[in-house]
Design a protein around this motif. Structure first.
Motif, PDB file in Angstrom:
ATOM      1  N   LEU A 207       0.824  -1.209   0.000  1.00 22.85           N
ATOM      2  CA  LEU A 207       0.000   0.000   0.000  1.00 22.85           C
ATOM      3  C   LEU A 207       0.856   1.255   0.000  1.00 22.85           C
ATOM      4  N   GLY A 208       2.005   1.159  -0.716  1.00 24.57           N
ATOM      5  CA  GLY A 208       2.867   2.324  -0.885  1.00 24.57           C
ATOM      6  C   GLY A 208       3.749   2.612   0.310  1.00 24.57           C
ATOM      7  N   VAL A 209       3.699   1.792   1.364  1.00 22.06           N
ATOM      8  CA  VAL A 209       4.526   2.019   2.545  1.00 22.06           C
ATOM      9  C   VAL A 209       5.614   0.976   2.581  1.00 22.06           C
ATOM     10  N   ILE A 210       6.854   1.395   2.772  1.00 21.03           N
ATOM     11  CA  ILE A 210       7.957   0.442   2.813  1.00 21.03           C
ATOM     12  C   ILE A 210       7.862  -0.369   4.096  1.00 21.03           C
ATOM     13  N   ILE A 211       7.876  -1.684   3.948  1.00 18.13           N
ATOM     14  CA  ILE A 211       7.771  -2.563   5.109  1.00 18.13           C
ATOM     15  C   ILE A 211       9.171  -2.918   5.596  1.00 18.13           C
ATOM     16  N   LEU A 212       9.505  -2.538   6.814  1.00 23.77           N
ATOM     17  CA  LEU A 212      10.808  -2.841   7.363  1.00 23.77           C
ATOM     18  C   LEU A 212      10.765  -4.192   8.058  1.00 23.77           C
ATOM     19  N   SER A 213      10.504  -5.203   7.274  1.00 19.75           N
ATOM     20  CA  SER A 213      10.359  -6.551   7.813  1.00 19.75           C
ATOM     21  C   SER A 213      11.717  -7.120   8.193  1.00 19.75           C
ATOM     22  N   ALA A 214      11.717  -7.975   9.199  1.00 22.57           N
ATOM     23  CA  ALA A 214      12.958  -8.640   9.586  1.00 22.57           C
ATOM     24  C   ALA A 214      13.214  -9.868   8.733  1.00 22.57           C
ATOM     25  N   HIS A 215      12.285 -10.203   7.872  1.00 23.42           N
ATOM     26  CA  HIS A 215      12.435 -11.386   7.028  1.00 23.42           C
ATOM     27  C   HIS A 215      13.287 -11.022   5.829  1.00 23.42           C
ATOM     28  N   VAL A 216      14.419 -11.710   5.692  1.00 20.48           N
ATOM     29  CA  VAL A 216      15.399 -11.353   4.668  1.00 20.48           C
ATOM     30  C   VAL A 216      14.815 -11.423   3.269  1.00 20.48           C
ATOM     31  N   ASP A 217      13.934 -12.394   3.010  1.00 18.29           N
ATOM     32  CA  ASP A 217      13.439 -12.612   1.666  1.00 18.29           C
ATOM     33  C   ASP A 217      12.102 -11.932   1.415  1.00 18.29           C
ATOM     34  N   SER A 218      11.885 -10.759   1.995  1.00 18.30           N
ATOM     35  CA  SER A 218      10.593 -10.106   1.871  1.00 18.30           C
ATOM     36  C   SER A 218      10.427  -9.329   0.582  1.00 18.30           C
ATOM     37  N   GLY A 219      11.485  -9.199  -0.235  1.00 13.01           N
ATOM     38  CA  GLY A 219      11.392  -8.385  -1.434  1.00 13.01           C
ATOM     39  C   GLY A 219      11.064  -9.199  -2.656  1.00 13.01           C
ATOM     40  N   GLY A 220      10.272  -8.603  -3.560  1.00 13.14           N
ATOM     41  CA  GLY A 220       9.979  -9.268  -4.818  1.00 13.14           C
ATOM     42  C   GLY A 220       9.227 -10.565  -4.622  1.00 13.14           C
ATOM     43  N   SER A 221       9.438 -11.473  -5.551  1.00  5.71           N
ATOM     44  CA  SER A 221       8.767 -12.773  -5.514  1.00  5.71           C
ATOM     45  C   SER A 221       9.795 -13.888  -5.443  1.00  5.71           C
ATOM     46  N   ALA A 222       9.422 -14.956  -4.772  1.00  5.67           N
ATOM     47  CA  ALA A 222      10.324 -16.099  -4.641  1.00  5.67           C
ATOM     48  C   ALA A 222      10.482 -16.821  -5.967  1.00  5.67           C
ATOM     49  N   THR A 223      11.612 -17.455  -6.135  1.00 10.83           N
ATOM     50  CA  THR A 223      11.840 -18.356  -7.262  1.00 10.83           C
ATOM     51  C   THR A 223      12.208 -19.720  -6.685  1.00 10.83           C
ATOM     52  N   ALA A 224      12.238 -20.722  -7.524  1.00  2.00           N
ATOM     53  CA  ALA A 224      12.654 -22.059  -7.107  1.00  2.00           C
ATOM     54  C   ALA A 224      13.975 -22.406  -7.783  1.00  2.00           C
ATOM     55  N   GLU A 225      14.733 -23.270  -7.158  1.00  3.60           N
ATOM     56  CA  GLU A 225      16.017 -23.672  -7.726  1.00  3.60           C
ATOM     57  C   GLU A 225      15.807 -24.234  -9.128  1.00  3.60           C
ATOM     58  N   GLY A 226      16.557 -23.731 -10.072  1.00  2.65           N
ATOM     59  CA  GLY A 226      16.458 -24.179 -11.454  1.00  2.65           C
ATOM     60  C   GLY A 226      15.516 -23.378 -12.319  1.00  2.65           C
ATOM     61  N   ASP A 227      14.725 -22.472 -11.687  1.00  5.63           N
ATOM     62  CA  ASP A 227      13.801 -21.641 -12.472  1.00  5.63           C
ATOM     63  C   ASP A 227      14.530 -20.737 -13.451  1.00  5.63           C
ATOM     64  N   TRP A 228      15.663 -20.194 -12.990  1.00  2.00           N
ATOM     65  CA  TRP A 228      16.389 -19.196 -13.780  1.00  2.00           C
ATOM     66  C   TRP A 228      17.838 -19.653 -13.929  1.00  2.00           C
ATOM     67  N   SER A 229      18.015 -20.649 -14.772  1.00  2.00           N
ATOM     68  CA  SER A 229      19.322 -21.287 -14.949  1.00  2.00           C
ATOM     69  C   SER A 229      20.333 -20.387 -15.649  1.00  2.00           C
ATOM     70  N   LEU A 230      19.882 -19.238 -16.125  1.00  2.67           N
ATOM     71  CA  LEU A 230      20.771 -18.279 -16.786  1.00  2.67           C
ATOM     72  C   LEU A 230      21.603 -17.468 -15.809  1.00  2.67           C
ATOM     73  N   MET A 231      21.210 -17.438 -14.519  1.00  2.00           N
ATOM     74  CA  MET A 231      21.811 -16.493 -13.570  1.00  2.00           C
ATOM     75  C   MET A 231      23.241 -16.868 -13.179  1.00  2.00           C
ATOM     76  N   ALA A 232      24.050 -15.820 -13.123  1.00  2.00           N
ATOM     77  CA  ALA A 232      25.430 -15.949 -12.644  1.00  2.00           C
ATOM     78  C   ALA A 232      25.579 -15.146 -11.360  1.00  2.00           C
ATOM     79  N   TYR A 233      26.310 -15.690 -10.434  1.00  2.00           N
ATOM     80  CA  TYR A 233      26.573 -15.080  -9.127  1.00  2.00           C
ATOM     81  C   TYR A 233      28.050 -14.693  -9.112  1.00  2.00           C
ATOM     82  N   ILE A 234      28.329 -13.411  -9.098  1.00  2.00           N
ATOM     83  CA  ILE A 234      29.708 -12.935  -9.221  1.00  2.00           C
ATOM     84  C   ILE A 234      30.208 -12.495  -7.845  1.00  2.00           C
TER      85      ILE A 234
END
Length: 283
Positions: free
Chosen positions: A22-49
């Motif tokens: 609702l337009g208010v930034i949520i200062l959640s303590a949950h690390v994964d609160s941003g965006g949407s979750a993915t599952a392992e293998g969903d985005w096999s293109l990704m590189a972690y540098i």
């Protein structure tokens, strides 16, 4: 390896996915609160540098995209020094807290930073990394398509809702880099809107407005509930085309600081840089 991987990895990253309700930034303590979750293998293109120090993983730096079995696409500003020996690339990464047998780690045999990169305006913020060996292609590691070469004067691509995403492990609402790979829905904005937003909020963009259509940059995102953030730099904006395959259209370069204003991120245009990519991918 698990202890080294987790205890030495620091969240001191250059540019995830911050979410507001609702337009208010949520200062959640949950690390994964941003965006949407993915599952392992969903985005096999990704590189972690990441950066290594004394042979040990030191800190996560940026995301990237595997574009064939030897090359990764990222952003020049991610690399504070051109010394390729300071960096490594992990493919098949999903959770930063778990070492998976699906991961493949590589050194960097060649680091190509765009010679025209402007560290003030962040123009031509694009880089190529040649892996020290060939990646094994499977369901967890596979290259992504690049959008066709184009001109800066071409019409803005128009995709249906939920056709385009930005991917990364960057900061969430809790202020920490995400433990798992996340995604945000992204829209490619027409230049007039991009110019308007970046001019109106120029200070938030570090005084880097997108004034001209031929700057090889574009705006993406602009969902008031989600935002890219520190740590997402170098990651891709991908869109699903009519052939049902994903193509990289942009490389995340910068956004607002602090993030969370529901304003678009700024991406380097892959279409405009296709010629450079082809020339630099030498044997």
């Amino acid at each position: 390896m698990d202890e080294v991987k987790k205890m030495n990895e620091q969240a001191n990253t250059p540019t995830t996915l911050l979410i507001g309700v609702l337009g208010v930034i949520i200062l959640s303590a949950h690390v994964d609160s941003g965006g949407s979750a993915t599952a392992e293998g969903d985005w096999s293109l990704m590189a972690y540098i990441y950066e290594r120090k004394a042979g040990v993983l030191n800190r996560f730096i940026c995301g990237g995209s595997l574009i064939n079995n030897r090359w990764v696409l990222s952003a020049t500003h991610c690399f504070q020094t051109p010394n390729r020996n300071l960096y490594r690339v992990r493919l098949g990464e999903y959770s930063r807290s778990v070492t998976s047998p699906n991961e493949q780690d590589f050194g960097v045999s060649k680091l190509v930073l765009h010679a025209s990169f402007d560290p003030v305006a962040f123009v031509f913020d694009i880089a190529l990394i040649k892996l020290s060996g060939a990646a094994t292609i499977n369901q967890y590691v596979s290259p992504v398509n690049l959008v066709d070469a184009g001109r800066c004067t071409d019409p803005t691509p128009n995709f249906p809702v939920d056709a385009c995403y930005t991917l990364g492990w960057g900061n969430t609402a809790a202020g920490n880099t995400s433990n798992t790979l996340r995604k945000v829905t992204s829209y490619i904005l027409p230049h007039r809107l991009c110019k308007s937003h970046t001019e109106q909020h120029v200070a938030k963009y570090g005084n880097r407005p997108v004034l001209y259509k031929c700057e090889a940059k574009f705006c993406g995102g602009y969902n008031r509930y989600e935002d890219t953030c520190q740590g997402d730099s170098g990651g891709p904006l991908v869109c699903r085309h009519s052939d049902n395959q994903y193509y990289v259209h942009g490389i995340l370069s910068y956004g607002t600081k602090p993030c969370g204003f529901g304003l678009p991120g700024i991406y380097t245009s892959v279409a405009v840089c296709r010629g450079w990519i082809s020339r630099m991918m030498t044997p």
